[in-house]
Design a protein around this motif. Structure first.
Motif, mmCIF file in Angstrom:
data_model
loop_
_atom_site.group_PDB
_atom_site.id
_atom_site.type_symbol
_atom_site.label_atom_id
_atom_site.label_comp_id
_atom_site.label_asym_id
_atom_site.label_seq_id
_atom_site.Cartn_x
_atom_site.Cartn_y
_atom_site.Cartn_z
ATOM 1 N N ILE A 1 49.750 56.750 -5.955
ATOM 2 C CA ILE A 1 50.406 57.875 -5.272
ATOM 3 C C ILE A 1 51.755 57.436 -4.713
ATOM 4 N N LYS A 2 51.820 56.261 -4.120
ATOM 5 C CA LYS A 2 53.064 55.785 -3.532
ATOM 6 C C LYS A 2 54.126 55.511 -4.595
ATOM 7 N N ARG A 3 53.684 55.189 -5.834
ATOM 8 C CA ARG A 3 54.652 55.042 -6.913
ATOM 9 C C ARG A 3 55.200 56.402 -7.343
ATOM 10 N N LEU A 4 54.323 57.404 -7.343
ATOM 11 C CA LEU A 4 54.729 58.741 -7.771
ATOM 12 C C LEU A 4 55.513 59.485 -6.696
ATOM 13 N N ARG A 5 55.001 59.465 -5.473
ATOM 14 C CA ARG A 5 55.590 60.221 -4.370
ATOM 15 C C ARG A 5 55.753 59.306 -3.153
ATOM 16 N N PRO A 6 56.773 58.459 -3.163
ATOM 17 C CA PRO A 6 56.917 57.474 -2.079
ATOM 18 C C PRO A 6 57.043 58.083 -0.689
ATOM 19 N N GLN A 7 57.564 59.305 -0.600
ATOM 20 C CA GLN A 7 57.796 59.915 0.711
ATOM 21 C C GLN A 7 56.561 60.590 1.306
ATOM 22 N N THR A 8 55.519 60.783 0.492
ATOM 23 C CA THR A 8 54.339 61.521 0.951
ATOM 24 C C THR A 8 53.480 60.664 1.879
ATOM 25 N N GLN A 9 53.052 61.258 3.003
ATOM 26 C CA GLN A 9 52.214 60.558 3.970
ATOM 27 C C GLN A 9 50.747 60.653 3.534
ATOM 28 N N VAL A 10 50.038 59.529 3.605
ATOM 29 C CA VAL A 10 48.638 59.463 3.186
ATOM 30 C C VAL A 10 47.785 58.985 4.356
ATOM 31 N N ILE A 11 46.774 59.772 4.690
ATOM 32 C CA ILE A 11 45.801 59.382 5.723
ATOM 33 C C ILE A 11 44.508 59.000 5.010
ATOM 34 N N MET A 12 44.055 57.757 5.200
ATOM 35 C CA MET A 12 42.860 57.252 4.538
ATOM 36 C C MET A 12 41.613 57.637 5.350
ATOM 37 N N ILE A 13 40.542 58.004 4.636
ATOM 38 C CA ILE A 13 39.266 58.381 5.260
ATOM 39 C C ILE A 13 38.168 57.492 4.700
#
Length: 472
Positions: free
Chosen positions: A70-82
């Motif tokens: 995901i970070k390679r595709l959309r570096p600006q997107t915030q990800v919250i891990m569950i």
């Protein structure tokens, strides 16, 4: 537009529960039950925030591997891990891979909503910081009240909310980027990123990575990623290499691009505004610019006038630059005397407003006297004072003192009239209004003093200087 949240979890009940909690707060949600579905959703449209479960049963990759993708595709997107089996080690690893936060199951709804809100705010602040770093220091609004600027302001107000592509033309230093920013500010995308691409500085061998990303070492992705949801300014688009122009045409048509390195296609939602100081139709005839790209960019053409075409705005611009320069430098602004304003209005300004700003900054620092002393015409840089009418140079007073009264009066009238006509760009009506004469009487006076022919030659010379100056 409500924030778009992607929920990635292999348990349907969990996805439905989270979607219900977020939906009650006005968020828009999407769901994915495995890594493959998640990547499809991320490629299709960048989410505002992703809620990602670490354990994804039945998927080709677990949450950590998916986070990297995901970070390679959309570096600006915030990800919250569950995770229902979280450890400190797992949380630290997730944060190192770019996760915004880590939350354990079972979690309180208030806690989840707080994290989502903070993640959205953090993304917004990051975009604002990127935009602030990209700014060139121009004014936030158009300064001036001449007819061309008033018309330009109305155009900005009309075209801003439409979302149409805009091609802004005008000479170097005239304020094309300011116009682009104002169009963005008047659009529905005003809260989203405004990203500037300097087409003149792009290296052909790095265009793919710069525009579209795809390199794992590119932490911020390509500029199309950074501008997703907002506005992308292609600055001086005529300088873009031909091989890149064809790719831009395809993106403008499809609003998607192939990232490369086997990462597939990605959709983007970007409004494109472009600027140029060249005649693109001539560039097309010379084979340096693609005609199809021109018509895709120039849906709404907007022209920015040169400073010499709006001399009546120079007093307001000069005083604005003085106030702004003094504020930036932390010193007291100087008063600009009327003889200095008149001299500034007679200069051809091949570098336009940018050159005027540089001159005012120079005067603020280098003009003799302290902050309480006005800046007089004789304090101007040598190249400007040499262009000023003779009556604005104090050394001319010695010559006047050697003449009989009649000749001195005629010399003064001639120099004065020449200065005023040039000051108002050859507009006889405005000159007559300023000097307090009828228009027909002014025509007769100018003819009797022999001013008309010289003014015409001076204006033609100024026009030639402007044409020769490609940059300041």
């Amino acid at each position: 537009m409500s924030a778009d949240i992607l929920i990635v979890d292999d348990e349907t009940d969990i996805r439905v529960l989270i979607a219900g909690v977020l939906g009650d707060e006005g968020y828009s949600t999407r769901q994915a039950g495995n890594a493959e579905q998640a990547l499809e959703e991320v490629r299709a449209r960048a989410p505002s925030v992703i809620l990602l479960d670490i354990w994804l049963e039945g998927s080709s990759m677990d949450g950590m591997e998916l986070l990297k993708a995901i970070k390679r595709l959309r570096p600006q997107t915030q990800v919250i891990m569950i995770s229902g089996h979280g450890t400190i080690e797992t949380a630290v690893k997730a944060m190192k891979l770019g996760a915004y936060e880590f939350i354990e199951k079972p979690f309180q709804s208030d806690r989840l909503l707080l994290l989502v809100e903070r993640a959205i705010e953090a993304a917004k602040l990051r975009r604002e910081n990127l935009e602030l770093r990209s700014r060139a220091g121009g004014p936030e609004d158009l300064i001036g009240a001449c007819t061309s600027i008033t018309s330009l302001s109305r155009t900005i107000e009309r075209v801003g909310p439409t979302g149409s592509r805009v091609l802004i033309t005008g000479p170097a230093g005239s304020g094309k980027e300011i116009v682009a920013r104002l169009i963005h500010r008047n659009s529905k995308r005003s809260g989203a990123p405004f990203v500037v691409v300097n087409c003149a500085s792009l290296q052909p061998d790095r265009l793919q990575e710069y525009l579209f990303g795809g390199n794992e070492s590119s932490a911020n992705g390509g500029v199309f990623d950074q501008a997703d949801g907002g506005t992308l300014l292609l600055d001086e688009v005529a300088d873009m290499p031909l091989e890149t122009q064809s790719r831009i045409i395809r993106i403008l048509q499809e609003q998607r691009f192939e990232r490369g390195h086997g990462q597939g296609q990605v959709e983007v939602d970007v409004r494109v505004i472009s600027t140029t100081n060249r005649d693109l139709k001539q560039e097309i005839r010379d084979g340096r610019f693609r005609e199809e790209l021109f018509y895709r960019l120039a849906v709404v053409p907007v022209d920015v006038p040169s400073l010499s075409d709006r001399r009546e705005d120079i007093p307001d611009l000069a005083r604005y630059f003085m106030e702004r320069g003094a504020q930036t430098a932390g010193i007291q602004p100087r008063t600009i005397a009327e003889d200095t304003i008149a001299a500034l209005q007679t200069h051809p300004w091949p570098g336009n407003a940018r050159q005027l700003r540089n001159v005012i900054d120079w005067l603020l620092i280098m003009a003799p006297g302290d902050g309480s002393d006005p800046i007089r015409a004789e304090m101007l840089p040598a190249d400007l004072s040499s262009d000023a009418p003779q009556m604005l140079r104090l050394e001319r007073s010695d010559e006047i003192m050697m003449l009989p009264l009649r000749d001195a009066r005629e010399m003064f009238e001639r120099e004065y009239m020449m200065a005023q006509v040039i000051r108002y760009g050859g507009n006889i009506s405005r000159t007559a209004e300023f000097v307090g004469m009828e228009r027909s009487a002014l025509h007769r006076k100018l003819k009797s003093l022999g001013v008309t022919t010289e003014v015409r030659l001076l204006r033609e010379g100024a026009s030639d200087n402007s044409k020769k100056a490609a940059e300041y």
